[in-house]
Structure formats: structure tokens, C-alpha cells
Design an enzyme around this catalytic site. Structure first.
Site, mmCIF file in Angstrom:
data_model
loop_
_atom_site.group_PDB
_atom_site.id
_atom_site.type_symbol
_atom_site.label_atom_id
_atom_site.label_comp_id
_atom_site.label_asym_id
_atom_site.label_seq_id
_atom_site.Cartn_x
_atom_site.Cartn_y
_atom_site.Cartn_z
ATOM 1 N N ASP A 291 -2.633 5.752 7.267
ATOM 2 C CA ASP A 291 -3.226 7.054 7.741
ATOM 3 C C ASP A 291 -3.872 6.563 9.046
ATOM 4 O OD1 ASP A 291 -3.715 9.583 8.496
ATOM 5 O OD2 ASP A 291 -5.080 9.699 6.665
ATOM 6 N N GLU B 64 0.893 -0.989 0.048
ATOM 7 C CA GLU B 64 0.011 -0.181 -0.060
ATOM 8 C C GLU B 64 0.891 1.487 0.019
ATOM 9 O OE1 GLU B 64 -2.281 1.469 -0.674
ATOM 10 O OE2 GLU B 64 -3.873 1.786 0.777
ATOM 11 N N ASP B 65 0.539 2.322 -0.536
ATOM 12 C CA ASP B 65 1.150 3.537 -0.639
ATOM 13 C C ASP B 65 1.292 4.057 0.788
ATOM 14 O OD1 ASP B 65 -1.576 4.276 -0.276
ATOM 15 O OD2 ASP B 65 -1.607 5.676 -2.011
#
Ligand code: 5GP
Length: 180
Positions: free
Chosen positions: A102, A98-99
Site C-alpha cells: 500500500d 506479502e499480501d
């Protein structure tokens, strides 16, 4: 990683070095195995492409597309699968790529979802980690960079579909947010 006059930045060189280091770690951990890298679209496509080319072991690739924020910079907590995996992960050694993590809501959802599909093992690899923003706990095994609570773009990360092509990570300026 530093705070230059133009704002927060992670340079192309820093990214290259870090991606190589994570790939070395994964190659060691999965020695003799053939892990399946599951890239979360769209944001992870560049990270995944660089990561897999630095691996010294064989690996397979598949993708999951999930709904994004659209034009907003805050998460809604809603995760919608837009495109599911193309094959079964039964018995496979799966690494979710995943980038950014958060609040953790997206990855938590995907982790629990893939766990129900009977993989042999399941780990998470994220390029960026906004640790201080976490709302739910999620097991993240490989992390590129821990980053502060700023809205970041580049290296696959977008704002309203822009900036994904940048070779570095930078902070979005308030003017850029206004000019959408
Ligand atoms: P979470 O569910 O962990 O709150 O959010 C994960 C998703 O939020 C990421 O996959 C990404 O699409 C988006 N996101 C969170 N922070 C940022 C950011 O700083 N920049 C960009 N471009 N997307 C972000």
C-alpha cells in the site's frame, strides 16, 4: 478483475491463473536454486501456500510476523516485528512474500532489515499492489494484481481478523466497516 454491482472483485479463477503465472516466472528465474520464501504473517499465508505448490523448483519457507493495523483501515507507518525468522538467511536467495503493498512502509522496512542479514539475493513478491498509494519507493519484483485504492479483504487479507477465508478478493462495504 472487474467492477461488478457488488463492488470490486477478483475471482477465484483469476487468482488461480495469476498465482500459477507468477510461480512459473519464479521457477524460471530461480532455476537450479533453492529460494527461501519469507511469508509475512498473517496476510500472506494463503498466497504463499498456493504459490509454493505451483513452483516447479524446490523452495524453503519461513515466516515473519509484523504488527497489523488492528481494527483501523489506515496504516500508522509503524512496523513491529512480532515474530522473527527462525533461521539465518546468510547466503540464501530470499523472496519476501506479502499480501499487499500500500504505502510501501512495511515492505520498505522489511526489505532493508533483511538486506542487513547478508542474503545472496533479495526480491519481493506481492499478491496485490495499490500503486497509487505509494509513499516510499520499494522494489517489487513480482506482482499478482494492481488494484485501486479500496479496502480489500479475502484470500488471506482481513478486516479485524474476519474474511481471510474468502477464496476471492473483494471490497469491504461501508456497512461492514461500521459493524465491527
Ligand atoms: P503498507 O505498509 O504498504 O502501507 O501496508 C501494508 C499492509 O497494510 C499490508 O500488509 C496489509 O496488512 C495492510 N493493508 C493495506 N491495504 C489493505 C487492504 O486493502 N486490505 C487489507 N486487509 N489490508 C491492507
Amino acid at each position: 478483475m472487474n467492477q461488478k454491482k457488488g463492488g470490486f472483485l477478483i475471482s477465484e479463477k483469476e487468482i488461480k491463473e495469476r498465482v500459477k503465472a507468477i510461480a512459473d516466472e519464479i521457477s524460471r528465474d530461480y532455476n537450479g536454486k533453492n529460494p527461501l520464501l519469507v511469508g509475512i504473517l498473517k496476510g500472506a499465508f494463503i498466497f504463499l501456500a498456493d504459490l509454493i505448490r505451483e513452483l516447479s523448483i524446490d523452495a524453503e519457507v519461513d515466516f515473519l510476523a509484523v504488527s497489523s493495523y488492528g481494527k483501523a483501515t489506515e496504516t500508522s507507518g509503524e512496523v513491529k516485528i512480532l515474530k522473527d525468522l527462525s533461521e539465518s538467511i546468510d547466503g540464501k536467495d530470499v523472496i519476501i512474500v506479502e499480501d499487499i503493498v500500500d504505502t510501501g512502509l512495511t515492505l520498505k522496512y522489511l526489505y532493508e532489515l533483511l538486506k542487513t542479514r547478508n542474503p545472496n539475493s533479495l526480491k519481493i513478491c506481492v499478491f496485490l499492489d495499490k500503486k497509487e498509494r505509494r509513499v516510499v519507493e520499494v522494489p517489487v519484483h513480482y506482482v499478482g494484481f494492481e488494484v485501486p485504492d479500496l479496502f480489500l479483504v479475502g484470500y488471506g487479507l482481513d478486516f479485524a481478523e474476519k474474511y481471510r477465508q474468502l477464496k476471492y478478493i473483494r471490497e469491504l462495504t461501508p456497512e461492514e466497516v461500521k459493524n465491527v
